[in-house]
Write a protein that holds these residues in place. Sequence first.
Motif, PDB file in Angstrom:
ATOM      1  N   THR A  29       0.860  -1.207   0.000  1.00 37.77           N
ATOM      2  CA  THR A  29       0.000   0.000   0.000  1.00 37.77           C
ATOM      3  C   THR A  29       0.891   1.250   0.000  1.00 37.77           C
ATOM      4  OG1 THR A  29      -0.045   0.107   2.389  1.00 37.77           O
ATOM      5  CG2 THR A  29      -1.838  -1.092   1.325  1.00 37.77           C
ATOM      6  N   LYS A  30       0.228   2.345  -0.075  1.00 34.49           N
ATOM      7  CA  LYS A  30       0.923   3.625   0.064  1.00 34.49           C
ATOM      8  C   LYS A  30       0.475   4.240   1.386  1.00 34.49           C
ATOM      9  CE  LYS A  30       2.978   4.111  -4.027  1.00 34.49           C
ATOM     10  NZ  LYS A  30       4.426   4.317  -4.193  1.00 34.49           N
ATOM     11  N   VAL A  31       1.412   4.636   2.178  1.00 29.04           N
ATOM     12  CA  VAL A  31       1.077   5.232   3.468  1.00 29.04           C
ATOM     13  C   VAL A  31       1.208   6.742   3.363  1.00 29.04           C
ATOM     14  CG1 VAL A  31       1.656   5.359   5.910  1.00 29.04           C
ATOM     15  CG2 VAL A  31       1.935   3.219   4.654  1.00 29.04           C
ATOM     16  N   MET A  64       2.039  10.096   4.813  1.00 25.34           N
ATOM     17  CA  MET A  64       2.798  10.656   5.932  1.00 25.34           C
ATOM     18  C   MET A  64       2.220  11.988   6.403  1.00 25.34           C
ATOM     19  SD  MET A  64       6.627  10.151   4.539  1.00 25.34           S
ATOM     20  CE  MET A  64       7.258  11.045   5.936  1.00 25.34           C
ATOM     21  N   GLY A  65       1.214  12.412   5.730  1.00 25.00           N
ATOM     22  CA  GLY A  65       0.649  13.747   6.015  1.00 25.00           C
ATOM     23  C   GLY A  65       0.923  14.659   4.840  1.00 25.00           C
ATOM     24  N   ASN A  66      -0.034  15.559   4.588  1.00 25.09           N
ATOM     25  CA  ASN A  66       0.090  16.478   3.445  1.00 25.09           C
ATOM     26  C   ASN A  66       0.328  15.751   2.123  1.00 25.09           C
ATOM     27  OD1 ASN A  66      -0.213  18.473   5.272  1.00 25.09           O
ATOM     28  ND2 ASN A  66       1.479  19.708   4.516  1.00 25.09           N
ATOM     29  N   ASN A  67      -0.283  14.593   2.021  1.00 25.69           N
ATOM     30  CA  ASN A  67      -0.224  13.877   0.751  1.00 25.69           C
ATOM     31  C   ASN A  67       1.201  13.507   0.328  1.00 25.69           C
ATOM     32  OD1 ASN A  67      -3.027  14.004   0.517  1.00 25.69           O
ATOM     33  ND2 ASN A  67      -2.895  16.010  -0.465  1.00 25.69           N
ATOM     34  N   PHE A  68       2.032  13.186   1.348  1.00 24.57           N
ATOM     35  CA  PHE A  68       3.328  12.599   1.014  1.00 24.57           C
ATOM     36  C   PHE A  68       3.198  11.090   1.256  1.00 24.57           C
ATOM     37  CE2 PHE A  68       6.596  15.869   0.455  1.00 24.57           C
ATOM     38  CZ  PHE A  68       5.800  16.989   0.603  1.00 24.57           C
ATOM     39  N   PHE A  69       3.281  10.368   0.181  1.00 21.51           N
ATOM     40  CA  PHE A  69       3.024   8.934   0.302  1.00 21.51           C
ATOM     41  C   PHE A  69       4.334   8.144   0.228  1.00 21.51           C
ATOM     42  CE2 PHE A  69      -1.043  10.574  -1.112  1.00 21.51           C
ATOM     43  CZ  PHE A  69      -1.923   9.909  -0.286  1.00 21.51           C
ATOM     44  N   ILE A  70       4.370   7.171   1.066  1.00 19.41           N
ATOM     45  CA  ILE A  70       5.520   6.255   1.018  1.00 19.41           C
ATOM     46  C   ILE A  70       5.002   4.834   0.813  1.00 19.41           C
ATOM     47  CG2 ILE A  70       7.345   5.201   2.390  1.00 19.41           C
ATOM     48  CD1 ILE A  70       7.848   7.854   3.642  1.00 19.41           C
ATOM     49  N   GLN A  71       5.708   4.122   0.044  1.00 16.45           N
ATOM     50  CA  GLN A  71       5.277   2.747  -0.205  1.00 16.45           C
ATOM     51  C   GLN A  71       5.519   1.890   1.052  1.00 16.45           C
ATOM     52  OE1 GLN A  71       6.743   1.073  -3.794  1.00 16.45           O
ATOM     53  NE2 GLN A  71       5.059  -0.401  -3.842  1.00 16.45           N
ATOM     54  N   ALA A  72       4.493   1.126   1.376  1.00 20.36           N
ATOM     55  CA  ALA A  72       4.619   0.231   2.549  1.00 20.36           C
ATOM     56  C   ALA A  72       4.171  -1.175   2.158  1.00 20.36           C
ATOM     57  CB  ALA A  72       3.786   0.766   3.691  1.00 20.36           C
ATOM     58  N   GLU A  73       4.744  -2.110   2.826  1.00 20.07           N
ATOM     59  CA  GLU A  73       4.366  -3.494   2.502  1.00 20.07           C
ATOM     60  C   GLU A  73       3.905  -4.196   3.777  1.00 20.07           C
ATOM     61  OE1 GLU A  73       7.167  -5.422  -0.003  1.00 20.07           O
ATOM     62  OE2 GLU A  73       6.390  -7.408   0.531  1.00 20.07           O
ATOM     63  N   ILE A 122       7.137  16.485   8.276  1.00 21.74           N
ATOM     64  CA  ILE A 122       7.417  15.583   7.165  1.00 21.74           C
ATOM     65  C   ILE A 122       8.902  15.574   6.846  1.00 21.74           C
ATOM     66  CG2 ILE A 122       7.125  15.332   4.690  1.00 21.74           C
ATOM     67  CD1 ILE A 122       4.194  16.270   5.225  1.00 21.74           C
ATOM     68  N   LYS A 174       5.620  -2.893   6.965  1.00 22.73           N
ATOM     69  CA  LYS A 174       6.979  -2.396   6.808  1.00 22.73           C
ATOM     70  C   LYS A 174       6.997  -1.322   5.724  1.00 22.73           C
ATOM     71  CE  LYS A 174      10.601  -5.666   8.059  1.00 22.73           C
ATOM     72  NZ  LYS A 174      11.475  -6.738   7.536  1.00 22.73           N
ATOM     73  N   LEU A 175       7.761  -0.301   6.004  1.00 22.24           N
ATOM     74  CA  LEU A 175       7.939   0.721   4.951  1.00 22.24           C
ATOM     75  C   LEU A 175       9.080   0.296   4.062  1.00 22.24           C
ATOM     76  CD1 LEU A 175       7.624   4.010   7.032  1.00 22.24           C
ATOM     77  CD2 LEU A 175       5.944   3.012   5.473  1.00 22.24           C
ATOM     78  N   LYS A 176       8.855   0.265   2.776  1.00 21.08           N
ATOM     79  CA  LYS A 176       9.902  -0.126   1.844  1.00 21.08           C
ATOM     80  C   LYS A 176      10.104   0.990   0.808  1.00 21.08           C
ATOM     81  CE  LYS A 176      10.105  -5.078   2.083  1.00 21.08           C
ATOM     82  NZ  LYS A 176       9.974  -6.343   1.331  1.00 21.08           N
ATOM     83  N   LEU A 192       5.988   9.560  -3.088  1.00 19.01           N
ATOM     84  CA  LEU A 192       4.975  10.045  -4.019  1.00 19.01           C
ATOM     85  C   LEU A 192       4.334  11.278  -3.407  1.00 19.01           C
ATOM     86  CD1 LEU A 192       4.092   8.756  -6.713  1.00 19.01           C
ATOM     87  CD2 LEU A 192       2.078   7.937  -5.502  1.00 19.01           C
ATOM     88  N   CYS A 204       1.801  14.603  -3.674  1.00 17.15           N
ATOM     89  CA  CYS A 204       0.646  15.160  -4.382  1.00 17.15           C
ATOM     90  C   CYS A 204       0.927  16.638  -4.690  1.00 17.15           C
ATOM     91  CB  CYS A 204      -0.601  15.050  -3.501  1.00 17.15           C
ATOM     92  SG  CYS A 204      -2.046  15.806  -4.257  1.00 17.15           S
TER      93      CYS A 204
END
Lengths: 143, 491
Positions: free
Chosen positions: A63-65, A67-76, B22, B50-52, B58, B60
């Motif tokens: 998924t994409k997490v 982080m706030g303010n639409n900053f996404f980090i990939q998470a598994e 952030i 887990k964060l990978k 990404l 916005c």
Amino acid sequence: MESNIQKKVLQFESFINDVLKQDLAVLEKKLDEINSEIAEFLQLKSVINTIKNIGNKANGFKTKVDMGNNFFIQAEVENASHILLDIGLGYFVEFTLDEALVVIDIRIKLFERQVINLRKEIARTNAHIKVILIGIRDLQGLD
Amino acid sequence: EIQQNEKHIKKWTQYRDRHKQIIEGLKMLSLELSMNCIVPIGKRALMKGKLKHTSEILTCIGDGYFIKYTTQQAIALCNRRIKHSEEILKDFEQERNLLETRQMLPLVFDAFEFNNCENVVEHWDEKRLEDWKVLHKKKEKEYRQKLMKLKCQKKQKIETEDDLFKRLDQLELEEELADEFNRLDEEHQQFYGEHLQDNKIQPELQEDMDEDSSEESNKEEREHENKIYLKYMQENKVDKIETAIENTERTPDKDNKINGKFEVSIIKEDKANKLLDKLNLCIDSVSSHYQSGEIERQKLNNQSTATQNLSNDVPCLENDVDIEKSKGFVKRVSFAEPHFVEVASFSHEINENNKEEQLVNESDIDNDTIKINFTPSEIEPSICKNNTETKIMNPDDIYRIFCKPKSILKKSPDNEDFNKNTRLIDESIKEQITKDIETDQIAKSTYNLVVQDVQNRKIEETVTEYKESNNQNRPISRFKLERANLKKAFK
């Protein structure tokens, strides 16, 4: 007499505006909150169901997490068999997916009861308002 | 407004703070390859995870568009956003200060302390309004009546004949002044050259005046014009006259001109009366004119001083034009006498003028001005009419011979040569004789101007005209001038 009636009419009207309508507004707010919670739980339920359907095979998903303010980090998520549920006051309890579904159902039922209660109360306040309005009309209509 | 402002400030501070957070998070993430975390699923549920790919972020950028950044780029983006938000916050801060001061100012300065903010209330009844209207009408009527009275007075002023003449004289005087002012500056720059111009202009003016005097109807028209002119002049009058008086010392000519004008007007009067006996009366009227207005009086003073100068200068400067020229400022005075003599001599020597000029030097009791009266002589004019000879006996002949009527039509090249020759001859002959002849002519022509009553200054004008006349032949008028110009062009 007339002045008395006028006074009473004024009092009734102020009561309607200041008390009953305020109550009604509060009740409506509560109802909205509860409805939104129910919707969330329903969504969660569907999510868990999908995880259950897929997760058994893939055992994990990406998924994409936010982080706030639409900053996404990939998470598994490697282990999708367990899920943490919010039980209130910031406490989370770990459940399996099936357990989680049961808990969610119970929660939804609880919320639905609350909704029914709120509906009743809203109806009652509405009835009060109407009664008082009729009373005012009567007071004025007699004269 | 302030509340809204606060809301905005809150919002933007939150925005800024979040970005700061952030940045911190990103810095943390960039240190590690992967990270254990709890993945939120909805609001109410979390999942262990887990964060990978911690270097891939990404972001916005609005409107549902996302960009994949590295952590460093993301941090840069965050910094930019923070900067932007801080600018906005600054603006809001300023706004808040402004609003607060706006709120505070009235309290600080007690703007509402006193009853300054009371409404201005006027109570009006129907009846009062009516009353007011009536009053207003009354007042207006009074005003109108006053206006009418004033108008009537003005009209009355002009009605009597004496007033009329007075006014005419005044008008002419003012006219002269106005003309003079146009020339004043130049006069100072080139004194002598200017004189020529002055005198050029003056004869024209006088011609006009003569025409007017000859025709009564024209006079009326003139009067009307003058009236209009007066209106215009009255506005500028005071200033101009003041300056004029200041300048009189430097430009003695002006006085001459003014006097000349007065005399012309007198001539008018005379013509109207057709009585030479009344000459003295006219002179009296002149003096009365002088006395009538302050302005005139001042001029009178100037004049009197001028005449005094004259009496002093005349004996030594008689018949000596050059010296007079060099004198410059005193010129007016000194000029006059010798030329007056000259003209007089011309008139006596050449008997072609149909009138004899009588010289009378009058010293006014009032102002010591010397006045010369020209009166028609009893001698009949001897005009030889059927003289076809080309011999030049008297000025008349010159005019007859050389001033043939000329067609206004353009010359064709065929005619050109023929005309040229004859004309050239004309010119040469003329140049030889001009001096004598033209002086005579001028004496004759100016005679009209000077007709009966001339002060010595008047004569000066005529003399200067004479000097001019080599260039400008008045009796020959336009056509000849045209021809002369043409010739110049050919040469």
